[in-house]
Design a protein around this motif. Structure first.
Motif, mmCIF file in Angstrom:
data_model
loop_
_atom_site.group_PDB
_atom_site.id
_atom_site.type_symbol
_atom_site.label_atom_id
_atom_site.label_comp_id
_atom_site.label_asym_id
_atom_site.label_seq_id
_atom_site.Cartn_x
_atom_site.Cartn_y
_atom_site.Cartn_z
ATOM 1 N N LYS A 102 2.682 -0.438 -9.304
ATOM 2 C CA LYS A 102 3.362 0.057 -8.091
ATOM 3 C C LYS A 102 2.452 1.007 -7.314
ATOM 4 O O LYS A 102 2.392 0.948 -6.081
ATOM 5 N N TYR A 103 1.752 1.881 -8.012
ATOM 6 C CA TYR A 103 0.830 2.812 -7.348
ATOM 7 C C TYR A 103 -0.301 2.039 -6.680
ATOM 8 O O TYR A 103 -0.652 2.311 -5.531
ATOM 9 N N LYS A 104 -0.838 1.055 -7.381
ATOM 10 C CA LYS A 104 -1.905 0.215 -6.808
ATOM 11 C C LYS A 104 -1.392 -0.517 -5.567
ATOM 12 O O LYS A 104 -2.118 -0.665 -4.591
ATOM 13 N N GLU A 105 -0.140 -0.955 -5.624
ATOM 14 C CA GLU A 105 0.461 -1.648 -4.483
ATOM 15 C C GLU A 105 0.585 -0.710 -3.273
ATOM 16 O O GLU A 105 0.290 -1.110 -2.139
ATOM 17 N N ILE A 106 0.989 0.527 -3.515
ATOM 18 C CA ILE A 106 1.121 1.504 -2.424
ATOM 19 C C ILE A 106 -0.235 1.754 -1.774
ATOM 20 O O ILE A 106 -0.357 1.738 -0.546
ATOM 21 N N LEU A 107 -1.272 1.950 -2.584
ATOM 22 C CA LEU A 107 -2.616 2.172 -2.035
ATOM 23 C C LEU A 107 -3.149 0.927 -1.353
ATOM 24 O O LEU A 107 -3.839 1.017 -0.333
ATOM 25 N N SER A 108 -2.822 -0.236 -1.889
ATOM 26 C CA SER A 108 -3.246 -1.495 -1.274
ATOM 27 C C SER A 108 -2.611 -1.656 0.109
ATOM 28 O O SER A 108 -3.277 -2.058 1.068
ATOM 29 N N GLU A 109 -1.317 -1.322 0.215
ATOM 30 C CA GLU A 109 -0.638 -1.391 1.509
ATOM 31 C C GLU A 109 -1.276 -0.426 2.506
ATOM 32 O O GLU A 109 -1.410 -0.742 3.690
ATOM 33 N N LEU A 110 -1.683 0.725 2.022
ATOM 34 C CA LEU A 110 -2.368 1.699 2.871
ATOM 35 C C LEU A 110 -3.676 1.106 3.397
ATOM 36 O O LEU A 110 -3.977 1.200 4.587
ATOM 37 N N GLU A 111 -4.424 0.467 2.531
ATOM 38 C CA GLU A 111 -5.696 -0.139 2.925
ATOM 39 C C GLU A 111 -5.514 -1.312 3.883
ATOM 40 O O GLU A 111 -6.358 -1.549 4.742
ATOM 41 N N GLU A 112 -4.433 -2.045 3.723
ATOM 42 C CA GLU A 112 -4.191 -3.236 4.538
ATOM 43 C C GLU A 112 -3.681 -2.921 5.934
ATOM 44 O O GLU A 112 -3.638 -3.804 6.786
ATOM 45 N N GLN A 113 -3.314 -1.689 6.187
ATOM 46 C CA GLN A 113 -2.849 -1.324 7.524
ATOM 47 C C GLN A 113 -3.939 -1.636 8.542
ATOM 48 O O GLN A 113 -5.119 -1.410 8.287
ATOM 49 N N THR A 114 -3.519 -2.129 9.689
ATOM 50 C CA THR A 114 -4.493 -2.463 10.716
ATOM 51 C C THR A 114 -5.080 -1.215 11.366
ATOM 52 O O THR A 114 -6.249 -1.202 11.720
ATOM 53 N N GLU A 115 -4.263 -0.186 11.500
ATOM 54 C CA GLU A 115 -4.776 1.071 12.036
ATOM 55 C C GLU A 115 -5.502 1.812 10.923
ATOM 56 O O GLU A 115 -5.086 1.777 9.773
ATOM 57 N N ASN A 116 -6.578 2.479 11.268
ATOM 58 C CA ASN A 116 -7.324 3.244 10.277
ATOM 59 C C ASN A 116 -6.772 4.650 10.103
ATOM 60 O O ASN A 116 -7.309 5.423 9.328
ATOM 61 N N LYS A 117 -5.712 4.968 10.835
ATOM 62 C CA LYS A 117 -5.162 6.321 10.799
ATOM 63 C C LYS A 117 -3.660 6.276 10.585
ATOM 64 O O LYS A 117 -3.003 5.301 10.934
ATOM 65 N N LEU A 118 -3.131 7.356 10.011
ATOM 66 C CA LEU A 118 -1.700 7.470 9.769
ATOM 67 C C LEU A 118 -1.113 8.571 10.624
ATOM 68 O O LEU A 118 -1.700 9.648 10.735
ATOM 69 N N GLY A 119 0.044 8.297 11.188
ATOM 70 C CA GLY A 119 0.807 9.318 11.874
ATOM 71 C C GLY A 119 1.599 10.108 10.845
ATOM 72 O O GLY A 119 1.630 9.765 9.656
ATOM 73 N N PHE A 120 2.260 11.157 11.294
ATOM 74 C CA PHE A 120 3.022 12.011 10.382
ATOM 75 C C PHE A 120 4.110 11.234 9.647
ATOM 76 O O PHE A 120 4.300 11.396 8.443
ATOM 77 N N GLU A 121 4.831 10.371 10.356
ATOM 78 C CA GLU A 121 5.902 9.607 9.742
ATOM 79 C C GLU A 121 5.378 8.739 8.606
ATOM 80 O O GLU A 121 5.958 8.691 7.514
ATOM 81 N N ASP A 122 4.266 8.055 8.843
ATOM 82 C CA ASP A 122 3.686 7.198 7.830
ATOM 83 C C ASP A 122 3.170 8.003 6.639
ATOM 84 O O ASP A 122 3.266 7.573 5.495
ATOM 85 N N PHE A 123 2.635 9.175 6.906
ATOM 86 C CA PHE A 123 2.159 10.033 5.824
ATOM 87 C C PHE A 123 3.333 10.479 4.949
ATOM 88 O O PHE A 123 3.249 10.473 3.722
ATOM 89 N N MET A 124 4.438 10.841 5.568
ATOM 90 C CA MET A 124 5.615 11.267 4.800
ATOM 91 C C MET A 124 6.177 10.102 3.982
ATOM 92 O O MET A 124 6.618 10.286 2.841
ATOM 93 N N ILE A 125 6.146 8.900 4.521
ATOM 94 C CA ILE A 125 6.600 7.721 3.774
ATOM 95 C C ILE A 125 5.676 7.472 2.584
ATOM 96 O O ILE A 125 6.134 7.130 1.491
ATOM 97 N N LEU A 126 4.376 7.678 2.782
ATOM 98 C CA LEU A 126 3.421 7.550 1.678
ATOM 99 C C LEU A 126 3.761 8.541 0.566
ATOM 100 O O LEU A 126 3.834 8.179 -0.609
ATOM 101 N N LEU A 127 3.998 9.810 0.930
ATOM 102 C CA LEU A 127 4.356 10.824 -0.067
ATOM 103 C C LEU A 127 5.651 10.454 -0.790
ATOM 104 O O LEU A 127 5.751 10.584 -2.012
ATOM 105 N N LEU A 128 6.636 10.006 -0.037
ATOM 106 C CA LEU A 128 7.914 9.629 -0.624
ATOM 107 C C LEU A 128 7.751 8.442 -1.569
ATOM 108 O O LEU A 128 8.311 8.434 -2.667
ATOM 109 N N SER A 129 6.978 7.457 -1.169
ATOM 110 C CA SER A 129 6.752 6.276 -2.005
ATOM 111 C C SER A 129 6.105 6.655 -3.329
ATOM 112 O O SER A 129 6.523 6.191 -4.395
ATOM 113 N N VAL A 130 5.096 7.512 -3.269
ATOM 114 C CA VAL A 130 4.413 7.955 -4.484
ATOM 115 C C VAL A 130 5.364 8.781 -5.343
ATOM 116 O O VAL A 130 5.415 8.635 -6.567
ATOM 117 N N THR A 131 6.153 9.632 -4.713
ATOM 118 C CA THR A 131 7.105 10.472 -5.450
ATOM 119 C C THR A 131 8.114 9.622 -6.215
ATOM 120 O O THR A 131 8.396 9.879 -7.389
#
Length: 147
Positions: A102-131
């Motif tokens: 699951k952790y590898k999947e979360i990081l993989s999804e992060l890498e697969e994003q077309t944008e190279n940058k994250l907005g605040f909302e996406d960063f908070m979703i990343l934190l929540l997903s890992v949590t």
């Protein structure tokens, strides 16, 4: 990541001396480079609105300040900065998760994003997903049960 419509796309660049709309009134008077050198605890204590804030409000304010201090002049985080924040500021939640699918999947999804940058909302979703998938959350739940 989330496709949120309330995004940093409408925020003005801080490079011209302007700050994020989400930045505090106190932070708005400081240049971005100066703001980033002030410890988070001091930034939190300078926010008058947080004097009577709940622990949850302070937790979210801390996350917002860490994001703000780490973001680029456009108010976004690069993928590498986001990963670094996970390793340095969220280490107890990712500890032991590195080899879990699951952790590898979360990081993989992060890498697969077309944008190279994250907005605040996406960063908070990343934190929540890992949590949600972390052993730390399970320990928190267990401590509540045993009290």
């Amino acid at each position: 990541m989330c496709g949120c419509t309330i995004s940093t796309k409408d925020q003005k660049s801080r490079s011209g001396g302007e700050t994020h709309p989400s930045a505090s009134p106190t932070a708005a008077s400081l240049p971005p480079t100066m703001l980033k050198s002030i410890p988070i605890s001091k930034q939190l204590s300078s926010l008058k609105a947080l004097v009577k804030a709940s622990d949850l409000e302070k937790a979210f304010a801390t996350a917002a300040l860490i994001y703000n201090n780490s973001s680029d002049p456009d108010g976004k985080l690069s993928k590498s900065v986001a990963k670094n924040l996970l390793k340095t500021q969220f280490m107890n939640f990712i500890q032991g998760q590195e080899n879990k699918p699951k952790y590898k999947e979360i990081l993989s999804e992060l890498e697969e994003q077309t944008e190279n940058k994250l907005g605040f909302e996406d960063f908070m979703i990343l934190l929540l997903s890992v949590t949600l998938m972390s052993d730390m959350l399970q320990e928190i739940w267990m401590s509540k049960i045993t009290k």
